[in-house]
Structures are given as C-alpha cells and as structure tokens.
Design a protein around this motif. Structure first.
Motif, short mmCIF file in Angstrom:
data_model
loop_
_atom_site.label_atom_id
_atom_site.label_comp_id
_atom_site.label_asym_id
_atom_site.label_seq_id
_atom_site.Cartn_x
_atom_site.Cartn_y
_atom_site.Cartn_z
N GLY A 38 -4.98 -7.32 -5.27
CA GLY A 38 -4.34 -7.83 -5.17
C GLY A 38 -4.51 -9.48 -5.47
N SER A 45 -4.23 2.51 -1.27
CA SER A 45 -2.67 1.59 -1.10
C SER A 45 -3.45 -0.09 -0.09
CB SER A 45 -2.08 2.06 0.20
OG SER A 45 -1.28 0.93 0.65
N GLU A 58 -6.01 -1.69 -3.05
CA GLU A 58 -4.40 -1.94 -4.31
C GLU A 58 -3.70 -3.37 -3.24
OE1 GLU A 58 -0.41 -0.86 -6.12
OE2 GLU A 58 -1.33 0.73 -4.65
N HIS A 59 -3.49 -3.55 -2.21
CA HIS A 59 -2.68 -4.49 -2.05
C HIS A 59 -3.80 -5.93 -1.48
CE1 HIS A 59 0.48 -1.17 -1.49
NE2 HIS A 59 1.00 -2.44 -1.87
N ASN A 60 -4.81 -5.57 -1.01
CA ASN A 60 -6.19 -5.97 -0.11
C ASN A 60 -7.14 -6.99 -1.62
OD1 ASN A 60 -5.21 -6.52 2.75
ND2 ASN A 60 -4.91 -4.57 2.45
#
Length: 296
Positions: A151, A143, A146-148
């Motif tokens: 993205g 996670s 994926e976000h840091n």
C-alpha cells in the motif's frame, strides 16, 4: 504462581498425552495450547508476534518471525500461481519442526503439513492444529503485507513508465458478461491482473514473446470482447463453454510467461533464502536464546 501453573500443565501433558515428553522438546505444552486457541479463533494470532525481517523478492515476500519461542519463516507469494509455505523451527531454531504448504495456491485452501517431525505425526490432532494455526498466521501476514508494505509503495509515483500505459490499456478490457458471472468473475479478474503484470515487464521478455503478448493485448482480446458483446444474451450463454476455452488458452500463455519469470529469479531467491536461513544456525540460536543452555 506462573511457574506452578506451567509446571502443572507440563505434568498433565506427560500424564495424558502419550508422546508429550518427546514433542515437548520442540514446542512446549503452553505454546501448543496457545496455538490451539488461535486455531479455534479464541485469540488473534498477532498477539506476541515478533516480525524479525521481511525480505522482498520479485515474486514473493519471505517473513522471518518468532511466536511464543517458536521461530518461523513464511513465504507469501505475490501471485496465486506460486505456493505459500510456513516453516516452523524449534529450540534451537535450526531444527525444522514442520513445513506447511498451501497446495493449490488458492486463498480459500488451508495450509497442510507436507513435512512433520515424527513425534508430531503420532497424534492426528497435533498436525491439524499446526495446519490451522499456520493458515491463520499466513492470512494475517498476507493481509499485513498488503496493507503495510504494498500500500505504501502504490502511493508513490510508478517506477515503471509502462505502468501508466498498461493501466489505460486494461481499462479498455471491459467484459460485463464475465464480470457479472459468478463462475467466470474470479478467473477473469485474475487473468486480467496477471496479463497486465506481464505487459509491465514486456521489455524483459524474448522478442517472440513480446510480439505475441502485444498482439494478444492490443488486438486479439479487444476484437474478441467486441465480437462477444455483440451476441444476444441467449447466444452469450450458449457460447459460455467456448468462452471458458478461450480464457483457458490465454491463461496457459500467461502461465508460460510467469514460469519464465520465476525461472529467471530462481538464483536470486536461493541466495536470499540462504541469507535468511543462516539465522537458524548459531546467530539465530543466540537471537532467540532464553539464556538457558539447551541440552538438545
């Protein structure tokens, strides 16, 4: 008081845990106790998590980190085709304690120990705790990346000019029947995503594979979707098994391309992995040294 608390825990470990004095060489009692708290969901894994390095590969990320004095490297795949792994190293860091893998390569499956120090195999609960902890650690890092990481990259302009063309093509892959069917939905979305990824690297494929992929994407699949959409609701249900077989054929074709892609990057992976594993040797030992001489 803290020293007394740790000393008391160590005494309890040696008294009530048969092989405590042996595996204490690799993970001390307090660290193992904290791992168990994470595994039970009583505390988040990311507290005291120190990420040392993230190496970005073509098909995966390799994350170096330490947690409570335990040094770990986690492999996070970019595709569910590839196995995820969590390796735990003791004190000194070059000593491998356990290797845990997500065998089926699916997010809902736990990471299970495929290699354990003998001391950890003697008590079933130890391996289970390490497996549960590794699973929570992997889910957090997956996670986090994926976000840091991804993205941020996606916010910029696409590096590959083919990406824009691919986005337009796959927007036309509208398949309401599969999208709304719980049994087909995940497989269809995965197939669509993986096919687009291969199309974006089409210039790196063999001529034969380029032709086959272009024919599949631009002709075969659109024609199939149109013909299937023209069926009545009753016939769509009757043809469901045939649809599954067709999707399976397409999946095998994409898997073959992915296997070639993975083979292409094997040498790069080995080289990068080699760079990272040097930290488990003298330099890694110094990095995570507590200042005390390790008798082991």
């Amino acid at each position: 008081m803290e020293d007394l608390y740790s000393s008391t825990l160590g005494t309890l470990e040696r008294t009530f845990m048969p092989y405590g004095s042996e595996y204490q060489h690799y993970i001390d009692f307090q660290t193992f106790r904290d791992m168990k708290q994470v595994a039970k969901g009583k505390r988040p894994v990311y507290i005291d998590l120190d990420i040392e390095e993230i190496a970005e590969m073509k098909t995966r990320y390799i994350v170096d980190l330490s947690w409570k004095g335990v040094y770990m490297t986690v492999t996070v795949p970019l595709s569910s085709m590839f196995q995820a792994t969590v390796e735990m190293y003791g004190k000194p860091p070059r000593l491998l304690i356990a290797r845990l893998e997500r065998i089926n390569g699916r997010e809902e499956d736990s990471l299970v120990p495929t290699s354990l120090k003998e001391e950890f195999t003697r008590k079933k609960g130890l391996g289970e705790t390490l497996g549960d902890f590794a699973t929570k650690l992997f889910l957090f890092l997956d996670s986090y990346l994926e976000h840091n990481v991804t993205g941020i990259r996606e916010e910029g302009p696409p590096d590959n000019p083919v990406s824009e063309q691919a986005a337009e093509i796959f927007e036309g892959w509208v398949f309401p029947f599969a999208e709304s069917d719980p049994e087909l939905q995940a497989d269809w979305r995965s197939l669509k995503k993986r096919t687009q990824k291969q199309f974006e690297r089409i210039d790196k494929l063999d001529i034969e594979d380029q032709h086959a992929l272009e024919t599949m994407i631009l002709k075969d699949v659109p024609v199939f979707l149109d013909s299937f959409s023209s069926l009545s609701p009753e016939n769509k249900q009757k043809k469901k098994e045939e649809l599954k077989e067709t999707m399976e054929d397409l999946r095998k074709f994409i898997e073959r391309l992915e296997a070639k892609e993975e083979e292409t990057y094997t040498k790069n992976f080995a080289r990068s992995k080699g760079i990272i594993t040097t930290k488990y040797k003298d330099s890694g030992q110094e990095m995570f040294s507590s200042g005390e001489e390790d008798p082991y």
